[in-house]
Design a protein around this motif. Structure first.
Motif, short mmCIF file in Angstrom:
data_model
loop_
_atom_site.label_atom_id
_atom_site.label_comp_id
_atom_site.label_asym_id
_atom_site.label_seq_id
_atom_site.Cartn_x
_atom_site.Cartn_y
_atom_site.Cartn_z
N SER A 272 0.94 -1.15 0.23
CA SER A 272 -0.23 0.05 -0.09
C SER A 272 0.75 1.21 -0.18
N ARG A 273 1.89 1.03 0.06
CA ARG A 273 2.93 2.14 0.12
C ARG A 273 3.92 2.29 -1.37
N GLY A 274 4.46 3.64 -1.63
CA GLY A 274 5.05 3.93 -3.02
C GLY A 274 4.22 4.62 -3.55
N CYS A 275 5.27 5.09 -4.58
CA CYS A 275 3.87 6.32 -5.32
C CYS A 275 5.44 6.46 -5.80
N PHE A 276 5.38 6.10 -7.04
CA PHE A 276 6.36 5.74 -8.06
C PHE A 276 6.45 6.85 -9.37
N ARG A 277 4.28 6.37 -9.93
CA ARG A 277 4.24 7.49 -11.23
C ARG A 277 2.21 7.24 -11.58
N GLU A 278 2.30 8.07 -12.35
CA GLU A 278 0.43 8.31 -13.29
C GLU A 278 0.41 6.84 -13.25
N GLY A 279 -1.28 6.44 -12.64
CA GLY A 279 -1.79 5.51 -13.57
C GLY A 279 -1.15 4.12 -12.70
N GLU A 280 -0.66 3.73 -11.67
CA GLU A 280 0.09 2.31 -12.01
C GLU A 280 -0.84 1.71 -10.91
N ALA A 281 -1.89 1.48 -11.00
CA ALA A 281 -3.27 1.60 -9.49
C ALA A 281 -2.99 0.09 -10.65
N GLU A 282 -3.42 -0.18 -11.46
CA GLU A 282 -3.52 -1.37 -12.27
C GLU A 282 -2.02 -2.83 -12.30
N MET B 14 1.41 17.16 21.53
CA MET B 14 0.97 15.54 20.73
C MET B 14 0.72 14.99 20.67
N LEU B 15 -0.63 14.84 21.76
CA LEU B 15 -1.14 13.71 21.32
C LEU B 15 -2.72 14.42 20.80
N ALA B 16 -2.62 15.98 20.79
CA ALA B 16 -4.26 16.24 19.98
C ALA B 16 -3.66 16.32 18.83
N THR B 17 -2.30 15.99 18.27
CA THR B 17 -2.19 16.34 17.05
C THR B 17 -2.17 14.90 16.42
N ASN B 18 -1.81 14.82 14.98
CA ASN B 18 -1.47 13.59 14.86
C ASN B 18 -0.62 13.05 14.33
N PHE B 19 0.47 13.88 15.40
CA PHE B 19 1.86 13.26 16.10
C PHE B 19 2.35 11.74 15.83
N TYR B 20 1.51 11.39 16.26
CA TYR B 20 1.95 10.11 16.37
C TYR B 20 1.52 9.10 15.59
N ASP B 21 0.45 9.51 14.75
CA ASP B 21 0.02 8.95 14.16
C ASP B 21 1.33 8.73 12.58
N SER B 22 1.31 10.11 12.42
CA SER B 22 2.35 10.08 10.84
C SER B 22 3.87 9.37 12.06
N PHE B 23 3.99 9.52 12.50
CA PHE B 23 5.44 9.06 13.48
C PHE B 23 5.39 7.51 12.93
N SER B 24 4.12 7.03 13.37
CA SER B 24 4.21 5.21 13.11
C SER B 24 4.15 4.79 10.96
N ASP B 25 3.61 6.11 10.02
CA ASP B 25 4.10 6.38 9.55
C ASP B 25 5.40 6.26 8.33
N LEU B 26 5.93 7.04 9.75
CA LEU B 26 7.30 7.12 9.23
C LEU B 26 8.03 5.68 9.22
N GLN B 27 8.33 5.99 10.32
CA GLN B 27 8.11 4.33 11.19
C GLN B 27 8.69 2.28 9.53
N GLU B 28 7.41 2.70 9.31
CA GLU B 28 7.32 1.87 8.37
C GLU B 28 8.00 1.73 7.04
N GLU B 29 8.22 3.37 6.59
CA GLU B 29 8.26 3.88 4.77
C GLU B 29 10.42 3.53 5.42
N GLN B 30 10.34 3.63 7.22
CA GLN B 30 12.52 3.47 7.72
C GLN B 30 12.27 2.55 7.11
N LEU B 31 11.95 1.55 7.68
CA LEU B 31 11.54 0.47 8.13
C LEU B 31 11.28 -0.91 6.42
N ALA B 32 11.06 -0.92 5.30
CA ALA B 32 10.77 -1.01 4.09
C ALA B 32 11.90 -0.19 3.13
#
Length: 520
Positions: A34-44, A111-129
């Motif tokens: 579900s991650r990565g975006c390299f060019r337009e129209g690559e859904a198929e 930090m708790l009131a914003t989307n910091f922790y959700d975004s931080f979790s996404d950042l970790q997935e990007e780094q790991l992968a």
């Protein structure tokens, strides 16, 4: 002049990014579909590739690893950082301790009131992968700041002579209506302005590519309002159009993009030697083994058949396929399996399990599970200490890089935004012109700090024994004179980030002791 220079910088950065695409796509296909975006129209293309994935273990391992990283580095459920004056003499001043404590609470609550922790979790997935992750932290009128994690392929990065990320480039797609809303009709090329005036564009699917470049501001002048007085330059322009030079020229006080790279090898700009790279071959082999196993099951349950041609009319076999043959003259027509499937399912399952465990080790999942209370039931203190030592040994390089490239810049950026927004009380006079530093008390940070605590425990144990020996020999326990209890309390309270007010500052302690002495 500035536009041509921006085009050259952007092209250089984008060309470097293009050379990484093939590698990133392999990580995406095997760990993060579900991650990565390299060019337009690559859904198929993604739909076709998803049909080849038969075992979901690598995807779940990535998610579990990201959760473990977040829990260990920046858990929303516990304190994971503290602030302290860089001048150590101020750390025991009560007014300073109180002010710092308020600032910590305000930042943590926001930090708790914003989307910091959700975004931080996404950042970790990007780094790991993928080895590299990027998260915007933007100022916001309503929420003070907001975060947004980019996915790999959406952006390019550049570095300075010391290897630090100091440039960020991306291409964004805007409809004509979105261009007018974001930048204003007046800055658009004349032909686009005419198009807006002459026809309805709200439903148009046509998009325009807009380049965005953030880089050091070479025209910086201190105390000048506007973009020239900001440390970082933000440039927006329409790709492929010379006029206007820019849709927008603005800036940032701090670099707004938190870019984490797992490891950097040599002159590489993007992260390397990350778990996705380490486990890629195992993940590919696991999917192949899973596909072989499934095909073997299918052919065992519904094998290809061998049948006489005389039965072809009206024969409606449900198995996978039928091979027709002419039976031997006089012989009875027989329907049988075309061949026997001799597949060792037990060996295949064992191999798949070994591959899964190797992927887990590459993603540190086995270490993160060691924190589980269930896993630690029945262990002695010595065994727990040995486990913690092992984790600290393996994770220390990871913790250091995550701290320098993600946590430090993120907290500094958030602190500066909140300071400009007036979210902190006025600082005490003692902190005027004094720097504030960040210290960490997360699970990972405490792994490293517990070594210091063990040294303190050992020191106190031997001091106690020596004092008892002196007392037993009829001597005064002079060895106790070498221990400073106040310093020990201060040391331990800083290590575990004890909240301000629980341990008083030196001036408050002196007042308490003076009052006690007066009463005595």
């Amino acid at each position: 002049m500035m536009r041509s220079a921006a085009d050259r910088v952007f092209k250089t950065m984008w060309d470097r990014r293009l050379r990484k695409e093939k590698e990133w796509k392999a990580y995406r296909d095997n760990f993060a579909p579900s991650r990565g975006c390299f060019r337009e129209g690559e859904a198929e293309d993604l739909k076709k590739k998803s049909a080849l994935r038969k075992n979901s273990a690598p995807f779940k391992i990535l998610e579990e690893s990201a959760a473990g990283m977040q829990s260990g580095l920046a858990s929303p459920g516990r304190s994971w950082f503290t602030l302290a004056p860089a001048n150590t003499r101020l750390r025991t001043v009560e007014s300073v301790k109180s002010y710092i404590g308020v600032c910590e609470e305000v930042i943590s609550a926001q930090m708790l009131a914003t989307n910091f922790y959700d975004s931080f979790s996404d950042l970790q997935e990007e780094q790991l992968a993928f080895g590299t992750g990027a998260m915007f932290i933007e100022e916001d009128e309503d929420d003070v700041f907001i975060c947004r994690t980019m996915t790999i392929g959406e952006y390019a990065i550049g570095t300075d002579s010391k290897g630090r990320v100091n440039r960020f480039a991306r291409i964004m797609l805007f409809t004509l209506q979105q261009l007018a809303e974001e930048f204003g009709v007046g800055v658009l090329p004349p032909e686009l302005q005419s198009e807006i005036k002459t026809r309805e564009t709200r439903g148009s699917g046509e998009t325009h590519r807009v380049c965005h470049l953030i880089q050091p501001n070479r025209e910086y002048e201190a105390d000048i309002p506007g973009p020239r007085g900001m440390n970082w330059q933000s440039l927006w322009w329409l790709e492929g159009r010379e006029k206007p030079d820019f849709l927008r020229v603005s800036g940032y006080e701090e670099f707004p993009v938190i870019v984490g790279r797992w490891k950097v090898v040599g002159s590489d700009i993007y992260g390397r030697k990350h778990p996705g790279e380490q486990a890629l071959d195992d993940a590919v082999t696991l999917q192949m083994m899973e596909m072989d196993s499934r095909r073997a099951v299918e052919k065992t349950v519904a094998p290809p058949l061998l049948a006489p041609k005389m039965l072809k009319q009206g024969f409606r076999p449900k198995p996978n396929d039928v091979t027709w043959y002419d039976p031997v003259s006089g012989g009875p027509p027989v329907i049988s399996s075309l061949y026997n499937v001799n597949f060792n399912f037990e060996a295949a399952e064992m191999k798949i399990e070994r591959l899964r465990m190797q992927i887990e080790r590459a993603f540190y999942v086995d270490l993160f599970r060691m924190w589980s209370a269930v896993k630690r039931q029945g262990l002695t203190a010595t065994q727990v200490e040995a486990e913690d030592t092992e984790k600290a040994y393996i994770l220390t390089p990871v913790i250091m890089r995550q701290t320098s490239e993600i946590l430090d810049p993120a907290i500094k950026r958030i602190f500066s935004i909140m300071l400009r927004a007036g979210r902190f009380p006025p600082p005490p006079s003692e902190l005027e012109y004094e720097a504030v530093k960040i210290e960490y008390v997360s699970e990972f940070a405490l792994l490293q700090k517990r070594a210091s605590q063990r040294g303190l425990d050992t020191l106190l144990y031997f001091t106690e024994r020596l004092a008892a020996m002196q007392a037993g020999a009829g001597q005064p326990p002079n060895v106790l004179d070498m221990i400073e209890p106040d310093d020990i309390i201060e040391f331990v309270s800083e290590m575990y980030a004890v909240k301000s007010g629980i341990v008083l500052g030196d001036d408050a302690v002196a007042a308490v002791r003076e009052e006690r002495a007066r009463k005595e």
